[in-house]
Design an enzyme around this catalytic site. Structure first.
Site: not given
Length: 199
Positions: A47, A140
């Site tokens: 990670c 959007d």
């Protein structure tokens, strides 16, 4: 649970605490594109490499009006300490400041709302951890792409950047990109466009 969001679904307007204060997800995105990616745990080597790469790509993302934000199951305090490791991994000053936020997810609420939990992978307490998910949202707030990686496989950020460029191009122009397309390559006119307009 991961993958509950489908293409063209509107992102839930998650409220969350992050490494740079509280946000409402829609307000945070504003008129930008967004990449939201989750990691199973803070401080893990895999990670750390991913968030290090994300930090390096920040200028490219900003140039394309893309806001990046990460989510990991640990607390904001852990994220801030982890940020020092990420910066050190990149050979930079080990500060708590990264060019993107990390969402605190200790109680799992944001991950549950976003459908990012992996039902098979659990922590020491038997709680599900977040899957290695990538969501790309348009201005959007609708989902344009999702990729789900297993915990053992690091993401390909070159591909994520390629896809952002492609999504932005095809949102602006009525074209499609062929296999292995790269920025600058030829594109295809959509078959639904009348011939005269295509010319």
């Amino acid at each position: 649970m991961a993958g509950d969001l489908l293409l063209r679904d509107k992102a839930p307007n998650v409220e969350a605490n992050t490494t740079v204060g509280c946000i409402r997800f829609h307000d945070y995105l504003g008129d930008s594109w967004g990449i939201l990616f989750s990691d199973p745990r803070d401080f893990t080597p895999l990670c750390t490499t991913e968030l290090g790469r994300t930090a390096k790509l920040a200028p490219e993302s900003a140039k394309r009006n893309v806001k990046m934000i990460a989510l990991s199951i640990d607390s904001v305090e852990d994220h801030l300490a982890w940020s020092k490791d990420i910066n050190a991994y990149n050979g930079e000053e080990p500060t708590e400041k990264l060019p993107f936020r990390i969402i605190g997810n200790k109680n799992r609420d944001p991950a549950i709302q976003l459908g990012m939990l992996d039902p098979a992978e659990k922590d020491k307490k038997g709680m599900p951890v977040t899957a290695r998910v990538v969501f790309i949202f348009g201005p959007d707030k609708k989902l344009k792409l999702s990729i789900l990686y297993p915990a053992t496989t690091g993401r390909n950020f070159d591909e994520i950047l390629r896809v952002i460029i492609c999504l932005q191009l095809t949102a602006e122009k009525r074209v499609a990109t062929p296999v292995d397309w790269k920025n600058g390559d030829s594109v295809m006119v959509l078959p639904t466009i009348p011939e005269e307009e295509a010319k």
